[in-house]
Write an enzyme that holds these catalytic residues in place. Structure first.
Site, PDB file in Angstrom:
ATOM      1  N   GLY A 214       0.831  -1.211   0.000  1.00  0.00           N
ATOM      2  CA  GLY A 214       0.000   0.000   0.000  1.00  0.00           C
ATOM      3  C   GLY A 214       0.852   1.241   0.000  1.00  0.00           C
ATOM      4  N   ASN A 215       0.234   2.361   0.244  1.00  0.00           N
ATOM      5  CA  ASN A 215       0.992   3.610   0.356  1.00  0.00           C
ATOM      6  C   ASN A 215       0.340   4.504   1.408  1.00  0.00           C
ATOM      7  OD1 ASN A 215      -1.028   5.380  -1.040  1.00  0.00           O
ATOM      8  ND2 ASN A 215      -0.579   3.966  -2.724  1.00  0.00           N
TER       9      ASN A 215
END
Ligand code: C5P
Length: 422
Positions: A214-215
């Site tokens: 993810g980020n």
């Protein structure tokens, strides 16, 4: 769109007056607003009534002035609640340092702050105070908090102050304050009739049932863009990735936590959209295969094969002219912001790209503020300072509306050139 864009005619404007020597200028402000056709109600703090009497304002507006937070109106309704609910805009002028602090803290101890807290109408504050008070970090922090709420600040001017000194702190001239209020209404409604799609937040690409790639995207920028579009009259679809803020009310929300889900949602809504703003941080890579059971710790290392995700906005960019929405992309870059933003604009077939820096001393991700650079085909278009994300969103919509309207203006037959007579 109506003829009277920006007109104050028939608008209900509440003017809040606090206890400053500049309170006398609120008299001119009220007069100017009323002359332009606004229905003006005045609310005063107890200190303000020491400078100007409620009777002065009541004579000008022909309406009762609310100077008591406990007051009831003629129908026994709580007066400040009635004004808060009915207001199209609230202008607090002059706003003292103390009043700014109260607004920033969410206090509601007098008629002015109670109306400001209870209302969802756009709010303009015009501060007036001694230069030392204005430049104090506490006041500047309060101003930033108010900007973060989406309030407009009409900056005080430099000039002679009540103390006899000269400095920054003089209330802006009533004309300038009226102009800000007019602009508020000019913008309201400029997206009416447009279908806007905004993507926001990050994606999570599953590795197994519990892990993902993810980020850190919070979704704040995209949410501000969706909110501003809603307030300007657009019909808004928010394609929400993983966000740390709630989606705004009054927009339709499609949840899309993976790049694949986001692609599906965007492609589905793109053909009916007039404008697509891809503010989402879509993962560029995803695990080739997500394991259906949790990967166990083995003796050694683990290799995960990543495959490139389809570039969603580039796919939309390839849609045929006439069906393709106006396309706005984002470029979050740690290096070579300008060069990367320009090549993404070109390669993805975008109309505008918004570049912001990430990973340095200032990091746009997760922050309430952003400093962006906007590029169009002809080069850089913005020269904006660091601003609350809502203000970035408003300025971005100003640019988009302008370009969108020019591109979609009905074609006028060309007139034969005429020689000019003197
Ligand atoms: O990841 P990148 O820097 O190329 O993102 C630039 C723009 O492209 C952003 O507007 C982002 O939302 C969009 N994008 C996309 N699909 C991807 C990756 C990025 O639409 N797979």
């Amino acid at each position: 769109m109506t003829e009277d864009r920006g007109s104050l005619a028939g608008r209900r404007v509440v003017v809040g007056v606090s206890g400053s020597i500049a309170a006398y200028k609120a008299v001119s402000l009220v007069r100017l607003l009323a002359e332009r056709g606004a229905i003006v109600d005045v609310a005063m703090t107890p200190a303000a009534t020491e400078f100007v009497t409620p009777l002065t304002f009541a004579s000008l507006t022909h309406r009762r002035v609310v100077d008591d937070v406990m007051a009831l109106d003629a129908d026994s309704q709580i007066a400040h609640v009635e004004l808060a609910e009915g207001a199209d805009a609230i202008v607090i002028a002059p706003a003292t340092a103390n009043l700014l602090a109260e607004l920033a803290a969410g206090n509601a101890g007098n008629a002015v702050t109670a109306i400001a807290l209870a209302s969802r109408a756009p709010l303009v504050v015009a501060p007036a105070m001694d230069a030392g008070m204005w430049t104090h970090p506490a006041t500047q922090r309060n101003i930033e908090t108010l900007r973060g709420f989406g309030h407009r600040v009409v900056e005080p001017e430099v000039g002679a102050l009540a103390s006899g000194l000269t400095g920054v702190g003089r209330l802006a001239e009533p004309d300038s304050i009226v102009e800000v209020v007019e602009r508020l209404f000019a913008r309201a409604g400029d997206l009416e009739g447009l279908q806007v799609v905004v993507s926001a937040g990050g994606t999570r690409e599953p590795i197994d049932p519990v892990r993902f790639i993810g980020n850190r995207s919070s979704g704040k920028m995209g949410v501000a863009i969706a909110e501003a579009a809603r307030d300007r009259g657009a019909s808004v679809t928010l394609i929400a990735g993983v966000m740390s803020v709630p989606p705004p009310r009054g927009v339709s929300v499609v949840d899309a936590s993976t790049a694949a889900a986001m692609r599906q949602a965007v492609l589905r809504s793109a053909s009916g959209a007039d404008v697509l703003v891809m503010a989402a941080a879509v993962a560029d890579f995803a695990p080739k295969r997500a394991s259906s059971s949790k990967i166990k710790r083995g003796g050694g290392d683990l290799q995960i094969d990543l495959v490139a995700n389809p570039d969603i906005i580039a796919e939309v960019g390839e849609m045929a002219d006439g069906t393709r929405p106006f396309l706005v992309g984002f470029a979050a870059e740690s290096d070579e912001l300008e060069a990367n933003a320009r090549s993404k604009l070109r390669d993805k077939g975008l109309d505008l790209i918004v570049g912001n820096k990430v990973g340095g001393p200032f990091d746009a991700i997760g922050s309430d503020e952003n400093k962006v650079i906007v590029f169009g085909a002809e080069g850089e278009l913005s020269d904006w300072p660091m601003l609350p994300k809502r203000q970035v969103a408003e300025r971005l919509w100003d640019l988009i509306v302008d370009r969108y309207r020019k591109a979609h203006a009905p074609e006028r037959p060309e007139r034969p050139a005429r020689s000019r007579r003197r």
